[in-house]
Write a protein that holds these residues in place. Structure first.
Motif, PDB file in Angstrom:
ATOM      1  N   GLN A  91       1.026  -0.976  -0.167  1.00 48.58           N
ATOM      2  CA  GLN A  91      -0.228   0.353  -0.160  1.00 48.58           C
ATOM      3  C   GLN A  91       1.031   1.319   0.272  1.00 48.58           C
ATOM      4  O   GLN A  91       0.263   2.320  -0.720  1.00 48.58           O
ATOM      5  N   GLU A  92       1.744   1.360   0.644  1.00 48.69           N
ATOM      6  CA  GLU A  92       2.532   2.281   1.030  1.00 48.69           C
ATOM      7  C   GLU A  92       3.132   2.738  -0.973  1.00 48.69           C
ATOM      8  O   GLU A  92       3.767   3.996  -1.227  1.00 48.69           O
ATOM      9  N   GLN A  95       0.417   3.867  -2.615  1.00 49.48           N
ATOM     10  CA  GLN A  95       0.184   5.622  -2.094  1.00 49.48           C
ATOM     11  C   GLN A  95       1.014   6.948  -2.355  1.00 49.48           C
ATOM     12  O   GLN A  95       0.646   7.944  -2.884  1.00 49.48           O
ATOM     13  N   ARG A  96       2.191   6.495  -2.606  1.00 44.05           N
ATOM     14  CA  ARG A  96       3.736   7.356  -2.996  1.00 44.05           C
ATOM     15  C   ARG A  96       2.940   7.795  -4.625  1.00 44.05           C
ATOM     16  O   ARG A  96       3.213   8.643  -5.276  1.00 44.05           O
ATOM     17  N   ASN A  98       0.450   7.542  -6.302  1.00 43.50           N
ATOM     18  CA  ASN A  98      -0.902   7.568  -6.622  1.00 43.50           C
ATOM     19  C   ASN A  98      -0.726   9.389  -6.129  1.00 43.50           C
ATOM     20  O   ASN A  98      -1.303  10.574  -6.544  1.00 43.50           O
ATOM     21  N   GLU A  99       0.132   9.432  -4.849  1.00 40.25           N
ATOM     22  CA  GLU A  99       0.375  10.725  -4.919  1.00 40.25           C
ATOM     23  C   GLU A  99       1.064  11.707  -5.951  1.00 40.25           C
ATOM     24  O   GLU A  99       1.285  12.818  -6.054  1.00 40.25           O
ATOM     25  N   ARG A 100       2.393  10.791  -6.541  1.00 41.06           N
ATOM     26  CA  ARG A 100       2.962  10.834  -8.053  1.00 41.06           C
ATOM     27  C   ARG A 100       1.709  11.602  -8.721  1.00 41.06           C
ATOM     28  O   ARG A 100       2.008  12.219  -9.991  1.00 41.06           O
ATOM     29  N   ASP A 102      -1.625  10.685  -9.474  1.00 37.54           N
ATOM     30  CA  ASP A 102      -2.952  10.294  -9.570  1.00 37.54           C
ATOM     31  C   ASP A 102      -3.981   8.976 -10.077  1.00 37.54           C
ATOM     32  O   ASP A 102      -3.645   8.920 -11.818  1.00 37.54           O
ATOM     33  N   ARG A 104      -6.372   7.212  -9.462  1.00 34.44           N
ATOM     34  CA  ARG A 104      -7.387   6.944  -9.976  1.00 34.44           C
ATOM     35  C   ARG A 104      -7.914   7.852 -10.910  1.00 34.44           C
ATOM     36  O   ARG A 104      -8.980   6.671 -11.806  1.00 34.44           O
ATOM     37  N   ILE A 124      -8.313   2.918  -0.476  1.00 34.79           N
ATOM     38  CA  ILE A 124      -6.907   3.076  -0.600  1.00 34.79           C
ATOM     39  C   ILE A 124      -7.049   1.928  -1.326  1.00 34.79           C
ATOM     40  O   ILE A 124      -5.789   1.127  -2.177  1.00 34.79           O
ATOM     41  N   GLU A 168      10.321   4.526  -7.526  1.00 38.86           N
ATOM     42  CA  GLU A 168      10.208   4.477  -6.364  1.00 38.86           C
ATOM     43  C   GLU A 168      10.933   3.118  -5.587  1.00 38.86           C
ATOM     44  O   GLU A 168      11.810   3.106  -3.842  1.00 38.86           O
TER      45      GLU A 168
END
Length: 379
Positions: A91-92, A95-96, A98-100, A102, A104, A124, A168
């Protein structure tokens, strides 16, 4: 000539058999094929491959001594690759990325594709489950090679997601390498800090002793005192000889005899004082005790300071060796396939999925029919 057998008439069960085939096999196969070929969006794939490597460089002393040479290991430790394999599915990482970029928005692009697209309102946890369907991982534990096939609805999105995973993963390996170097040098650094503090305390104690006693080196002071005592003893011997000669050659009333006796008394008093400083005169004063205590304290401080200096040198050598050893080994991510940009859509595999759905439906229908006739024959 025998008459022909009458034509068998279709019974109700035969119509039920045909209806079940149409409803359970043909209809799902046609519906899935219609959805796959008419509604499902094209998916593009970006491929990326990498592995964890460990570089080992021999130290300068090893090179000069011919003990080792510069080399590159065949691969990273299996644990590093296992960690990276689990990290890509975590999940980490989702999330990284997704923040970079998007995720979704990327995976909810189809206007209507409820099967293969992502619901933008999902949490998430839903995104992590969807991620495992869109990012396929191939990992060879024997060689440590990791290959990813990243799916998206445009070639650029697939390549962007693959590049994000690569960046990443590289960041995570760098963090692991930094942590390993810190762990390798932490104990040596703690020992060096303790040695430095011990040396500082001993030097402060020695400085305080010299300031209090006004003596830089009691051993040199002792040698000077011993030299003075030897000189006084020589003068005492010379004065005693002169006094004996005068007594043998002159009258007892000769004033030189009294003068020599006073001189001998003064010398003996000085000798007694010097001997009392070393605790050799048998006196009960505090001078000898104080001087002996001072010498004992100086010797203790000297031993402690010498030990602290040797401990500091050993700790400093160990610390430098630990840093050199940590710098000799560094992990890095070796990429053997850069993120590719797809030219055509290869997914979803419409024909294969249609055949698989039809075959699975046919198998279930056949099993159901076998069970039905088995139960019917037992009645």
């Amino acid at each position: 000539m025998p008459a022909a057998a009458p034509r068998a008439a279709a019974r109700l069960r035969h119509h039920g058999l045909l209806a079940s085939f149409l409803g359970l096999v043909l209809a799902p196969t046609l519906a899935s094929g219609l959805y796959l070929f008419a509604i499902a969006e094209d998916q593009y794939t970006s491929t990326v491959g990498f592995s964890v490597r460990t570089e080992e460089m021999g130290s300068a002393l090893d090179l000069l001594g011919g003990l080792s040479s510069f080399g590159l290991t065949g691969g990273g430790s299996a644990s590093d690759s296992d960690i990276l394999y689990q990290f890509i599915q975590s999940q980490e990482l989702v999330q990284r990325i997704n923040e970079r970029i998007d995720l979704r928005a990327i995976y909810s692009k189809p206007g209507f594709d409820p099967v293969f697209s992502f619901d933008p309102d999902g949490g998430i946890e839903d995104l992590v489950d969807y991620w495992k369907d869109m990012v396929r991982i191939s990992y060879d534990s024997t060689t440590g090679l990791i290959e990813l096939r990243v799916h998206a609805f445009t070639p650029e999105d697939a390549q962007a997601v693959a590049q994000g995973i690569l960046d990443e993963s590289n960041r995570m390996i760098n963090d692991l390498s930094a942590i390993a170097r810190a762990d390798a040098t932490r104990y040596a650094r703690e020992e060096l800090d303790n040695a430095v503090e011990r040396l500082r305390v001993q030097r402060v104690a020695m400085t305080e002793f010299r300031s209090r006693t006004q003596i830089v080196d009691p051993s040199a002071d002792i040698q000077a005192q011993m030299g003075l005592l030897n000189t006084l003893q020589q003068q005492l011997a010379s004065a005693s000889i002169d006094l004996n000669l005068l007594r043998q050659t002159t009258q007892p009333s000769d004033p030189r005899i009294a003068q020599n006796e006073r001189r001998i008394g003064v010398i003996e008093e000085l000798i007694q004082r010097e001997r009392e400083k070393f605790g050799l005169g048998g006196g009960t004063g505090t001078g000898a005790s104080t001087y002996s205590t001072m010498i004992a304290e100086f010797e203790r401080l000297t031993v402690d300071l010498d030990f602290a200096e040797k401990a500091y040198i050993a700790a400093l050598t160990n610390h430098d060796a630990a840093i050199a050893e940590a710098q000799r080994m560094s992990r890095y991510l070796a990429t053997y396939v850069r993120p590719t940009l797809a030219q055509q859509s290869l997914y979803p595999q419409r024909g294969l999925l249609t055949l698989m759905i039809g075959g699975f439906a046919l198998m279930l229908w056949a099993i159901g029919m076998l069970i039905y006739y088995s139960v019917r024959d037992r009645r």
